[in-house]
Scaffold this active site. Structure first.
Site, PDB file in Angstrom:
ATOM      1  N   ASN A 122       0.859  -1.192   0.000  1.00 40.81           N
ATOM      2  CA  ASN A 122       0.000   0.000   0.000  1.00 40.81           C
ATOM      3  C   ASN A 122       0.902   1.252   0.000  1.00 40.81           C
ATOM      4  O   ASN A 122       1.549   1.566   0.993  1.00 40.81           O
ATOM      5  CB  ASN A 122      -0.906  -0.061   1.241  1.00 40.81           C
ATOM      6  CG  ASN A 122      -1.836   1.132   1.347  1.00 40.81           C
ATOM      7  OD1 ASN A 122      -1.487   2.240   0.964  1.00 40.81           O
ATOM      8  ND2 ASN A 122      -3.022   0.892   1.885  1.00 40.81           N
TER       9      ASN A 122
ATOM     10  N   LYS B 109       0.282   3.884   2.729  1.00 40.66           N
ATOM     11  CA  LYS B 109       0.857   3.558   4.046  1.00 40.66           C
ATOM     12  C   LYS B 109       2.361   3.800   4.043  1.00 40.66           C
ATOM     13  O   LYS B 109       2.916   4.324   4.999  1.00 40.66           O
ATOM     14  CB  LYS B 109       0.594   2.081   4.387  1.00 40.66           C
ATOM     15  CG  LYS B 109      -0.834   1.777   4.771  1.00 40.66           C
ATOM     16  CD  LYS B 109      -0.920   0.338   5.218  1.00 40.66           C
ATOM     17  CE  LYS B 109      -2.323  -0.040   5.626  1.00 40.66           C
ATOM     18  NZ  LYS B 109      -2.394  -1.441   6.063  1.00 40.66           N
TER      19      LYS B 109
ATOM     20  N   ASP C  71      -1.274  -3.841  10.534  1.00 37.61           N
ATOM     21  CA  ASP C  71      -2.652  -4.079  10.130  1.00 37.61           C
ATOM     22  C   ASP C  71      -3.508  -3.045  10.839  1.00 37.61           C
ATOM     23  O   ASP C  71      -3.245  -2.691  11.987  1.00 37.61           O
ATOM     24  CB  ASP C  71      -3.093  -5.496  10.504  1.00 37.61           C
ATOM     25  CG  ASP C  71      -4.308  -5.911   9.692  1.00 37.61           C
ATOM     26  OD1 ASP C  71      -4.183  -6.029   8.455  1.00 37.61           O
ATOM     27  OD2 ASP C  71      -5.390  -6.091  10.282  1.00 37.61           O
ATOM     28  N   THR C  72      -4.487  -2.550  10.093  1.00 40.80           N
ATOM     29  CA  THR C  72      -5.328  -1.479  10.625  1.00 40.80           C
ATOM     30  C   THR C  72      -6.797  -1.833  10.425  1.00 40.80           C
ATOM     31  O   THR C  72      -7.160  -2.420   9.402  1.00 40.80           O
ATOM     32  CB  THR C  72      -5.016  -0.158   9.877  1.00 40.80           C
ATOM     33  OG1 THR C  72      -3.667   0.218  10.164  1.00 40.80           O
ATOM     34  CG2 THR C  72      -5.936   0.969  10.313  1.00 40.80           C
TER      35      THR C  72
ATOM     36  N   GLY D 171      -8.624   5.053   1.754  1.00 39.51           N
ATOM     37  CA  GLY D 171      -9.519   4.238   2.577  1.00 39.51           C
ATOM     38  C   GLY D 171     -10.701   5.024   3.114  1.00 39.51           C
ATOM     39  O   GLY D 171     -11.410   5.711   2.379  1.00 39.51           O
ATOM     40  N   TYR D 172     -10.873   4.943   4.425  1.00 42.22           N
ATOM     41  CA  TYR D 172     -12.025   5.574   5.072  1.00 42.22           C
ATOM     42  C   TYR D 172     -11.741   7.021   5.498  1.00 42.22           C
ATOM     43  O   TYR D 172     -12.541   7.614   6.217  1.00 42.22           O
ATOM     44  CB  TYR D 172     -12.436   4.745   6.297  1.00 42.22           C
ATOM     45  CG  TYR D 172     -12.830   3.319   5.966  1.00 42.22           C
ATOM     46  CD1 TYR D 172     -14.122   3.007   5.559  1.00 42.22           C
ATOM     47  CD2 TYR D 172     -11.910   2.270   6.045  1.00 42.22           C
ATOM     48  CE1 TYR D 172     -14.490   1.703   5.248  1.00 42.22           C
ATOM     49  CE2 TYR D 172     -12.260   0.962   5.731  1.00 42.22           C
ATOM     50  CZ  TYR D 172     -13.545   0.691   5.334  1.00 42.22           C
ATOM     51  OH  TYR D 172     -13.911  -0.603   5.013  1.00 42.22           O
TER      52      TYR D 172
ATOM     53  N   LYS E 212      -2.545  15.085   9.396  1.00 43.67           N
ATOM     54  CA  LYS E 212      -3.045  13.751   9.773  1.00 43.67           C
ATOM     55  C   LYS E 212      -2.125  13.123  10.814  1.00 43.67           C
ATOM     56  O   LYS E 212      -2.585  12.477  11.761  1.00 43.67           O
ATOM     57  CB  LYS E 212      -3.166  12.845   8.534  1.00 43.67           C
ATOM     58  CG  LYS E 212      -3.767  11.472   8.847  1.00 43.67           C
ATOM     59  CD  LYS E 212      -3.981  10.599   7.626  1.00 43.67           C
ATOM     60  CE  LYS E 212      -4.451   9.191   8.024  1.00 43.67           C
ATOM     61  NZ  LYS E 212      -4.574   8.255   6.903  1.00 43.67           N
TER      62      LYS E 212
ATOM     63  N   ARG F 287      -1.722   5.438  12.971  1.00 44.79           N
ATOM     64  CA  ARG F 287      -0.506   4.817  12.436  1.00 44.79           C
ATOM     65  C   ARG F 287       0.730   5.459  13.068  1.00 44.79           C
ATOM     66  O   ARG F 287       1.685   4.775  13.426  1.00 44.79           O
ATOM     67  CB  ARG F 287      -0.488   4.964  10.906  1.00 44.79           C
ATOM     68  CG  ARG F 287       0.648   4.240  10.224  1.00 44.79           C
ATOM     69  CD  ARG F 287       0.393   4.039   8.741  1.00 44.79           C
ATOM     70  NE  ARG F 287      -0.719   3.137   8.508  1.00 44.79           N
ATOM     71  CZ  ARG F 287      -1.945   3.532   8.138  1.00 44.79           C
ATOM     72  NH1 ARG F 287      -2.213   4.802   7.905  1.00 44.79           N
ATOM     73  NH2 ARG F 287      -2.909   2.660   7.991  1.00 44.79           N
TER      74      ARG F 287
HETATM   75  P1  IMP Z   1      -4.986  -3.197   6.042  1.00 47.37           P
HETATM   76  O1  IMP Z   1      -5.657  -4.522   6.048  1.00 47.37           O
HETATM   77  O2  IMP Z   1      -4.195  -2.937   7.259  1.00 47.37           O
HETATM   78  O3  IMP Z   1      -4.221  -2.928   4.787  1.00 47.37           O
HETATM   79  O4  IMP Z   1      -6.077  -2.052   6.064  1.00 47.37           O
HETATM   80  C1  IMP Z   1      -7.429  -2.286   6.023  1.00 47.37           C
HETATM   81  C2  IMP Z   1      -8.172  -1.174   5.386  1.00 47.37           C
HETATM   82  O5  IMP Z   1      -8.359  -0.170   6.354  1.00 47.37           O
HETATM   83  C3  IMP Z   1      -7.516  -0.478   4.204  1.00 47.37           C
HETATM   84  O6  IMP Z   1      -7.806  -1.107   3.006  1.00 47.37           O
HETATM   85  C4  IMP Z   1      -8.166   0.880   4.251  1.00 47.37           C
HETATM   86  O7  IMP Z   1      -9.401   0.847   3.605  1.00 47.37           O
HETATM   87  C5  IMP Z   1      -8.386   1.081   5.734  1.00 47.37           C
HETATM   88  N1  IMP Z   1      -7.352   1.915   6.325  1.00 47.37           N
HETATM   89  C6  IMP Z   1      -6.161   1.536   6.856  1.00 47.37           C
HETATM   90  N2  IMP Z   1      -5.502   2.603   7.314  1.00 47.37           N
HETATM   91  C7  IMP Z   1      -6.279   3.679   7.038  1.00 47.37           C
HETATM   92  C8  IMP Z   1      -6.116   5.070   7.255  1.00 47.37           C
HETATM   93  O8  IMP Z   1      -5.106   5.569   7.768  1.00 47.37           O
HETATM   94  N3  IMP Z   1      -7.134   5.835   6.832  1.00 47.37           N
HETATM   95  C9  IMP Z   1      -8.259   5.358   6.251  1.00 47.37           C
HETATM   96  N4  IMP Z   1      -8.448   4.068   6.017  1.00 47.37           N
HETATM   97  C10 IMP Z   1      -7.464   3.233   6.414  1.00 47.37           C
END
Ligand code: IMP
Length: 193
Positions: free
Chosen positions: A9, A12, A68-69, A149-150, A171, A177
């Site tokens: 990503n 990120k 992971d987020t 993302g969101y 941000k 993060r």
């Molecule tokens: P991942 O599985 O950690 O890659 O993230 C899961 C999903 O969470 C991503 O595809 C984004 O849609 C969302 N996401 C992760 N970090 C952020 C952020 O900082 N802002 C907004 N959406 C996020």
């Protein structure tokens, strides 16, 4: 110090590079020619974070870190949570996922939510995890065009702007993060002395 970040990503990667001290060179998966998908089949954010790092170490045998987020929304029982990336389906776009949240949250009075990031530093022998959480609320509609993302529907507590209305620097003043990465950077400093 050169560190492999287990992510494809680019958003990120850009965020983490903007947080990291200049002496840390952060290399992403594209930089090392890794084109595959990292596994994310656990049912917790902690589990997925560890799974990505372990997988990468198994392929490259070099220490790495992963993250992971998830976005956790109170009114819909913590959804999308661990399914944040694929909330609207396996190949869902950021837009599809945001639309699904907005539909589910339509006219819902309770808007509280939080982003949670778990970074795993995996040395091959053992691992350590760092968690960053940012509280906020889900907006009624998208606001702003930055980020990913969101970001357009999340407004952190203490700000009048959504994440998507903020520059990277703005941000970072709120970012889940950054909170986890700062702990990780601190850990690296401690083990270096
Ligand atoms: P991942 O599985 O950690 O890659 O993230 C899961 C999903 O969470 C991503 O595809 C984004 O849609 C969302 N996401 C992760 N970090 C952020 C952020 O900082 N802002 C907004 N959406 C996020």
């Amino acid at each position: 110090m050169r560190l492999l970040f287990a992510t494809s990503n680019q958003h990120k990667l850009m965020e983490v590079r903007s947080i990291a001290a200049p002496e840390l060179e952060i290399v992403g998966l594209k930089d090392i020619g890794f084109e595959g998908e990292l596994p994310e089949t656990c049912d917790t954010i902690e589990g997925n974070s560890l799974q990505k790092a372990e997988y990468l170490y198994a392929h490259y045998h070099i220490p790495c870190f992963s993250e992971d987020t998830g976005l956790i929304i109170d009114a819909i029982d913590g959804e999308p949570g661990v399914y944040s990336a694929r909330y609207a389906g396996e190949n869902a776009s950021f837009d599809d996922n945001v639309n699904k949240v907005l539909n589910k949250m339509k006219s819902h009075p309770i808007r509280t939510a939080r982003f949670k990031t778990v970074i795993t530093y995996y040395t091959g022998k053992d691992y350590v995890q760092f968690t960053g959480i940012t509280e906020g609320e889900i907006l009624q509609d998208r606001k702003g065009t930055q980020g990913f993302g969101y970001d357009p529907i999340f407004k952190p507590v203490g700000s009048h702007k959504s994440y998507a209305e903020m520059s990277l620097e703005e941000k970072n003043a709120f970012s889940h993060r950054k909170k986890s990465f700062d702990q990780f950077a601190n850990h690296l400093r401690q083990i270096a002395v």
